[in-house]
Design an enzyme around this catalytic site. Sequence first.
Site, PDB file in Angstrom:
ATOM      1  CB  VAL A  43     -41.550  -4.150   6.367  1.00  0.00           C
ATOM      2  CG1 VAL A  43     -42.005  -5.513   5.870  1.00  0.00           C
ATOM      3  CG2 VAL A  43     -40.867  -4.294   7.728  1.00  0.00           C
ATOM      4  N   GLY A  54     -55.084  -5.089  11.822  1.00  0.00           N
ATOM      5  CA  GLY A  54     -54.370  -4.757  10.598  1.00  0.00           C
ATOM      6  C   GLY A  54     -53.958  -5.996   9.845  1.00  0.00           C
ATOM      7  CE1 TYR A  79     -43.160   4.572  12.338  1.00  0.00           C
ATOM      8  CE2 TYR A  79     -45.483   4.396  11.784  1.00  0.00           C
ATOM      9  CZ  TYR A  79     -44.235   3.833  11.897  1.00  0.00           C
ATOM     10  OH  TYR A  79     -44.047   2.489  11.580  1.00  0.00           O
ATOM     11  CB  ALA A  92     -56.775  -6.677   5.519  1.00  0.00           C
ATOM     12  CB  ILE A 105     -46.380  -6.645   9.004  1.00  0.00           C
ATOM     13  CG1 ILE A 105     -45.122  -6.005   8.409  1.00  0.00           C
ATOM     14  CG2 ILE A 105     -46.054  -7.426  10.283  1.00  0.00           C
ATOM     15  CD1 ILE A 105     -44.517  -4.893   9.245  1.00  0.00           C
ATOM     16  CB  CYS A 108     -62.886  -4.031  13.739  1.00  0.00           C
ATOM     17  SG  CYS A 108     -62.437  -3.268  15.308  1.00  0.00           S
TER      18      CYS A 108
HETATM   19  N1  LIG Z   1     -43.824  -1.146   6.671  1.00  0.00           N
HETATM   20  C1  LIG Z   1     -42.831  -0.779   7.430  1.00  0.00           C
HETATM   21  O1  LIG Z   1     -41.766  -0.313   6.966  1.00  0.00           O
HETATM   22  C2  LIG Z   1     -42.939  -0.907   8.909  1.00  0.00           C
HETATM   23  C3  LIG Z   1     -44.159  -1.052   9.541  1.00  0.00           C
HETATM   24  N2  LIG Z   1     -44.195  -1.118  10.914  1.00  0.00           N
HETATM   25  C4  LIG Z   1     -45.466  -1.256  11.602  1.00  0.00           C
HETATM   26  O2  LIG Z   1     -46.048  -2.510  11.252  1.00  0.00           O
HETATM   27  C5  LIG Z   1     -47.471  -2.426  11.388  1.00  0.00           C
HETATM   28  C6  LIG Z   1     -48.127  -2.933  10.122  1.00  0.00           C
HETATM   29  O3  LIG Z   1     -47.717  -2.057   9.080  1.00  0.00           O
HETATM   30  P1  LIG Z   1     -47.667  -2.500   7.548  1.00  0.00           P
HETATM   31  O4  LIG Z   1     -48.097  -3.918   7.399  1.00  0.00           O
HETATM   32  O5  LIG Z   1     -46.363  -2.073   7.018  1.00  0.00           O
HETATM   33  O6  LIG Z   1     -48.761  -1.515   6.977  1.00  0.00           O
HETATM   34  P2  LIG Z   1     -49.929  -1.703   5.925  1.00  0.00           P
HETATM   35  O7  LIG Z   1     -50.439  -0.316   5.685  1.00  0.00           O
HETATM   36  O8  LIG Z   1     -49.514  -2.549   4.796  1.00  0.00           O
HETATM   37  O9  LIG Z   1     -51.044  -2.539   6.758  1.00  0.00           O
HETATM   38  C7  LIG Z   1     -51.655  -1.953   7.872  1.00  0.00           C
HETATM   39  C8  LIG Z   1     -53.047  -2.525   7.998  1.00  0.00           C
HETATM   40  O10 LIG Z   1     -53.654  -1.899   9.120  1.00  0.00           O
HETATM   41  C9  LIG Z   1     -54.966  -1.519   8.773  1.00  0.00           C
HETATM   42  N3  LIG Z   1     -55.422  -0.386   9.600  1.00  0.00           N
HETATM   43  C10 LIG Z   1     -54.988   0.895   9.556  1.00  0.00           C
HETATM   44  N4  LIG Z   1     -55.691   1.652  10.417  1.00  0.00           N
HETATM   45  C11 LIG Z   1     -56.598   0.830  11.010  1.00  0.00           C
HETATM   46  C12 LIG Z   1     -57.614   1.019  11.970  1.00  0.00           C
HETATM   47  N5  LIG Z   1     -57.871   2.229  12.489  1.00  0.00           N
HETATM   48  N6  LIG Z   1     -58.336  -0.051  12.352  1.00  0.00           N
HETATM   49  C13 LIG Z   1     -58.098  -1.279  11.820  1.00  0.00           C
HETATM   50  N7  LIG Z   1     -57.165  -1.530  10.896  1.00  0.00           N
HETATM   51  C14 LIG Z   1     -56.417  -0.474  10.500  1.00  0.00           C
HETATM   52  C15 LIG Z   1     -54.916  -1.159   7.299  1.00  0.00           C
HETATM   53  O11 LIG Z   1     -56.194  -1.239   6.698  1.00  0.00           O
HETATM   54  C16 LIG Z   1     -53.926  -2.202   6.771  1.00  0.00           C
HETATM   55  O12 LIG Z   1     -54.597  -3.358   6.333  1.00  0.00           O
HETATM   56  C17 LIG Z   1     -47.767  -0.941  11.699  1.00  0.00           C
HETATM   57  O13 LIG Z   1     -47.951  -0.787  13.098  1.00  0.00           O
HETATM   58  C18 LIG Z   1     -46.486  -0.220  11.266  1.00  0.00           C
HETATM   59  O14 LIG Z   1     -46.281   0.974  11.983  1.00  0.00           O
HETATM   60  C19 LIG Z   1     -43.072  -1.054  11.697  1.00  0.00           C
HETATM   61  C20 LIG Z   1     -41.850  -0.916  11.100  1.00  0.00           C
HETATM   62  C21 LIG Z   1     -41.686  -0.871   9.674  1.00  0.00           C
HETATM   63  C1  LIG Z   2     -43.653   5.645   5.840  1.00  0.00           C
HETATM   64  C2  LIG Z   2     -43.065   4.419   6.472  1.00  0.00           C
HETATM   65  C3  LIG Z   2     -43.362   4.385   7.902  1.00  0.00           C
HETATM   66  C4  LIG Z   2     -42.701   3.673   8.792  1.00  0.00           C
HETATM   67  C5  LIG Z   2     -41.625   2.707   8.449  1.00  0.00           C
HETATM   68  C6  LIG Z   2     -40.910   2.345   9.721  1.00  0.00           C
HETATM   69  O1  LIG Z   2     -41.767   2.196  10.810  1.00  0.00           O
HETATM   70  C7  LIG Z   2     -39.883   3.362  10.056  1.00  0.00           C
HETATM   71  C8  LIG Z   2     -38.605   2.983  10.245  1.00  0.00           C
HETATM   72  C9  LIG Z   2     -37.633   4.023  10.646  1.00  0.00           C
HETATM   73  C10 LIG Z   2     -36.325   3.788  10.793  1.00  0.00           C
HETATM   74  C11 LIG Z   2     -35.668   2.538  10.389  1.00  0.00           C
HETATM   75  C12 LIG Z   2     -34.357   2.366  10.757  1.00  0.00           C
HETATM   76  C13 LIG Z   2     -33.606   1.167  10.383  1.00  0.00           C
HETATM   77  C14 LIG Z   2     -32.371   0.967  10.980  1.00  0.00           C
HETATM   78  C15 LIG Z   2     -31.583  -0.227  10.660  1.00  0.00           C
HETATM   79  O2  LIG Z   2     -31.923  -1.002   9.780  1.00  0.00           O
HETATM   80  C16 LIG Z   2     -30.334  -0.491  11.493  1.00  0.00           C
HETATM   81  O3  LIG Z   2     -29.513  -1.422  10.808  1.00  0.00           O
HETATM   82  C17 LIG Z   2     -29.545   0.768  11.764  1.00  0.00           C
HETATM   83  C18 LIG Z   2     -28.458   0.474  12.767  1.00  0.00           C
HETATM   84  C19 LIG Z   2     -28.606   0.723  14.082  1.00  0.00           C
HETATM   85  C20 LIG Z   2     -29.859   1.307  14.650  1.00  0.00           C
HETATM   86  C21 LIG Z   2     -29.666   1.539  16.155  1.00  0.00           C
HETATM   87  C22 LIG Z   2     -30.001   0.308  16.978  1.00  0.00           C
HETATM   88  O4  LIG Z   2     -30.087  -0.837  16.426  1.00  0.00           O
HETATM   89  O5  LIG Z   2     -30.220   0.483  18.201  1.00  0.00           O
END
Ligand SMILES: NC(=O)C1=CN([C@@H]2O[C@H](COP(=O)(O)OP(=O)(O)OC[C@H]3O[C@@H](n4cnc5c(N)ncnc54)[C@H](O)[C@@H]3O)[C@@H](O)[C@H]2O)C=CC1
Ligand SMILES: CC/C=C\C[C@H](O)/C=C/C=C\C=C\C=C\C(=O)[C@@H](O)C/C=C\CCC(=O)O
Length: 261
Positions: A186, A12, A151, A14, A17, A63
């Site tokens: 993020v 991921g 998820y 490209a 993150i 890939c």
């Molecule tokens: N954006 C957010 O709020 C958060 C993201 N994450 C995690 O961080 C990681 C990266 O996410 P982001 O950068 O936000 O997402 P993003 O969607 O910006 O980037 C994800 C990348 O993974 C690639 N990808 C998706 N499926 C794939 C596959 N089957 N094979 C190869 N590449 C694939 C996509 O083409 C894309 O380039 C993920 O695991 C996500 O769950 C975790 C917490 C918060």
């Molecule tokens: C469609 C977007 C997909 C995924 C985004 C991401 O993976 C999902 C995040 C879900 C929840 C995020 C929660 C954030 C919590 C905080 O920022 C904390 O400050 C809250 C305080 C305490 C949490 C409990 C702990 O730290 O153990």
Amino acid sequence: MALCGKVALITGGAQGIGRAVAETLLENKAKVALVDLNQCVGEQCKKELDQKYNEGNCIFIKCDVTDRRKLEEAFQSTVEKFGRLDIVINNAGINNEKNWEKTIEVNLTSVIKGTYLALEHMSREYGKEGGVIINVSSMAAFLHSPHQPVYTATKHGVIGFSRAMADASEQGDYGVRINALCPAFVDTPLLQTVEHEDNMGKFVKFKDHFKQSMDKYGVLKPSLIAEGMMQLITDSSLNGAVMKITCSKGIHFHTYEPLSA
Ligand SMILES: NC(=O)C1=CN([C@@H]2O[C@H](COP(=O)(O)OP(=O)(O)OC[C@H]3O[C@@H](n4cnc5c(N)ncnc54)[C@H](O)[C@@H]3O)[C@@H](O)[C@H]2O)C=CC1
Ligand SMILES: CC/C=C\C[C@H](O)/C=C/C=C\C=C\C=C\C(=O)[C@@H](O)C/C=C\CCC(=O)O
């Protein structure tokens, strides 16, 4: 771990993150393999990184991480190109409650496959020199929500698997550190998927709750996640760590109560 000359494979990589951590690694003179499904974005990303950090330090490998053979080939190509592998970041992830089976395949099954492949190329049990693996989870594993049940399950699984594998690595003297990273929200394209019924299915009706959470907890920059990744990569004392990154507390670690008899 000093980074100059070290080789990292980022799934991921490209955009989002993955791209942010690729840039930080390149800034620190590491070599990077961007492994991603999206050929167009991946090739553009490589082109831009080549311009910024010179050619020869970054490759893009198209890939689908759910394709076991393709993922194996991506690891092989990386080692053939750069001669070694030191860092693996299993970062690729999706948010799709409609096709939840796919979410499990990408977010958990492929992280497991990527970890095992990383060990084949880095672990002393295979005669290799050691390294570090970072598996990307989420704060969804600590603050679950009604609109991302599968998820959330995958991100819980990433933590449990990574902690268990860290113990296996220590007890088996693999020479490989394995850590989990749990960002809060993020600012990447993934966040936009919460609006779409194609991603959320019947849970799209909870999107306002999700947006309220984003307003309440804030949205992080990908560069801060890359900063946390670098700490997990360079601090050789970290194995089995669960790093959390939130707006309220920044980069910090989850602590687990010791198991009472
Ligand atoms: N954006 C957010 O709020 C958060 C993201 N994450 C995690 O961080 C990681 C990266 O996410 P982001 O950068 O936000 O997402 P993003 O969607 O910006 O980037 C994800 C990348 O993974 C690639 N990808 C998706 N499926 C794939 C596959 N089957 N094979 C190869 N590449 C694939 C996509 O083409 C894309 O380039 C993920 O695991 C996500 O769950 C975790 C917490 C918060
Ligand atoms: C469609 C977007 C997909 C995924 C985004 C991401 O993976 C999902 C995040 C879900 C929840 C995020 C929660 C954030 C919590 C905080 O920022 C904390 O400050 C809250 C305080 C305490 C949490 C409990 C702990 O730290 O153990």
